[in-house]
Scaffold this motif. Sequence first.
Motif, PDB file in Angstrom:
ATOM      1  N   GLY A 113       1.538  -5.696  -5.911  1.00 17.84           N
ATOM      2  CA  GLY A 113       2.087  -4.475  -6.479  1.00 17.84           C
ATOM      3  C   GLY A 113       1.247  -3.249  -6.190  1.00 17.84           C
ATOM      4  N   THR A 114       1.922  -2.101  -6.167  1.00 14.52           N
ATOM      5  CA  THR A 114       1.247  -0.823  -5.997  1.00 14.52           C
ATOM      6  C   THR A 114       1.862   0.180  -6.970  1.00 14.52           C
ATOM      7  OG1 THR A 114       0.575   0.869  -4.377  1.00 14.52           O
ATOM      8  CG2 THR A 114       2.790  -0.041  -4.119  1.00 14.52           C
ATOM      9  N   GLN A 115       1.017   0.946  -7.625  1.00 15.56           N
ATOM     10  CA  GLN A 115       1.481   1.867  -8.676  1.00 15.56           C
ATOM     11  C   GLN A 115       2.027   3.149  -8.054  1.00 15.56           C
ATOM     12  OE1 GLN A 115       1.409   1.573 -12.269  1.00 15.56           O
ATOM     13  NE2 GLN A 115       2.662   3.436 -12.110  1.00 15.56           N
TER      14      GLN A 115
ATOM     15  N   PHE B 123      10.989  -4.407  -5.391  1.00 16.19           N
ATOM     16  CA  PHE B 123      11.313  -4.410  -6.803  1.00 16.19           C
ATOM     17  C   PHE B 123      10.319  -3.508  -7.517  1.00 16.19           C
ATOM     18  CE2 PHE B 123      14.380  -7.943  -7.128  1.00 16.19           C
ATOM     19  CZ  PHE B 123      14.264  -8.469  -5.855  1.00 16.19           C
ATOM     20  N   ARG B 124      10.627  -3.146  -8.747  1.00 10.89           N
ATOM     21  CA  ARG B 124       9.693  -2.351  -9.525  1.00 10.89           C
ATOM     22  C   ARG B 124       9.717  -2.782 -10.980  1.00 10.89           C
ATOM     23  NH1 ARG B 124      12.797   3.524  -9.057  1.00 10.89           N
ATOM     24  NH2 ARG B 124      14.534   3.056 -10.484  1.00 10.89           N
TER      25      ARG B 124
ATOM     26  N   SER C 224       0.855  -1.184   0.000  1.00  8.14           N
ATOM     27  CA  SER C 224       0.000   0.000   0.000  1.00  8.14           C
ATOM     28  C   SER C 224       0.890   1.232   0.000  1.00  8.14           C
ATOM     29  CB  SER C 224      -0.923   0.011   1.223  1.00  8.14           C
ATOM     30  OG  SER C 224      -0.166   0.038   2.417  1.00  8.14           O
ATOM     31  N   GLY C 225       0.271   2.383  -0.282  1.00  6.71           N
ATOM     32  CA  GLY C 225       0.990   3.642  -0.198  1.00  6.71           C
ATOM     33  C   GLY C 225       1.372   4.256  -1.524  1.00  6.71           C
TER      34      GLY C 225
ATOM     35  N   TYR D 139       6.706  -3.753  -6.130  1.00 12.59           N
ATOM     36  CA  TYR D 139       6.354  -5.022  -5.514  1.00 12.59           C
ATOM     37  C   TYR D 139       7.239  -5.274  -4.302  1.00 12.59           C
ATOM     38  CZ  TYR D 139       4.184  -6.022 -10.052  1.00 12.59           C
ATOM     39  OH  TYR D 139       3.418  -5.984 -11.186  1.00 12.59           O
ATOM     40  N   CYS D 140       6.649  -5.775  -3.251  1.00 12.98           N
ATOM     41  CA  CYS D 140       7.484  -6.293  -2.172  1.00 12.98           C
ATOM     42  C   CYS D 140       7.536  -7.810  -2.299  1.00 12.98           C
ATOM     43  CB  CYS D 140       7.009  -5.853  -0.799  1.00 12.98           C
ATOM     44  SG  CYS D 140       5.578  -6.703  -0.161  1.00 12.98           S
ATOM     45  N   ALA D 141       8.589  -8.377  -1.743  1.00  6.89           N
ATOM     46  CA  ALA D 141       8.815  -9.807  -1.869  1.00  6.89           C
ATOM     47  C   ALA D 141       9.513 -10.326  -0.620  1.00  6.89           C
ATOM     48  CB  ALA D 141       9.654 -10.102  -3.103  1.00  6.89           C
ATOM     49  N   ALA D 142       9.289 -11.607  -0.343  1.00  3.79           N
ATOM     50  CA  ALA D 142       9.883 -12.251   0.821  1.00  3.79           C
ATOM     51  C   ALA D 142      10.734 -13.423   0.373  1.00  3.79           C
ATOM     52  CB  ALA D 142       8.801 -12.721   1.785  1.00  3.79           C
TER      53      ALA D 142
END
Length: 124
Positions: free
Chosen positions: A117-119, A37-38, A7-8, A95-98
Motif C-alpha cells: 500500500g501507498t498513502q 484498490f483503496r 510507489s508514488g 493497494y495494487c493486486a494481482a
Amino acid sequence: QVQLVESGGGLVQAGDSLRLSCAASGRTFSLYSMGWFRQVPGKEREFVAAMSWSGGSPYYADSVKGRFTISRDNAKNTVYLQMNSLKPEDTAVYYCAASSKSRDIITTQRYDYWGQGTQVTVSS
C-alpha cells in the motif's frame, strides 16, 4: 509467487494529479490481471480500477471513472494508476493486486497477491 511494490503516493491538493506505480516481481506478469484498490480506516477495501491479462476494456469504480486511468507495461512488469482531478474523498491507502483470473476482477476475493500500500492524501 508475485511480489508487488507500490510507489508514488503523497500529499496533494484537490484538483492535482498523481501517478501511482506498482512494480511486480516474477516472469509471468503478463498473465496476471492487475487491480487497484483503496482503503480508509474503519472501512472495507474498495475497488478502484482493474485490467484483465486477457485484454479488453479496463474496469473502473463509478467514483473514479473519467478521472483515473489504469495502464500496464508488461516489459517493465509495472502497472500504473494515473489519478487526475483528485478530491479529498480520494484520500486512502492505495493497494495494487494481482489475480490469475481474467474475469470478475472487481472484488478483493479474486486477487491472489497484494502490495503493502501507498498513502494518498488530498487536502481541500
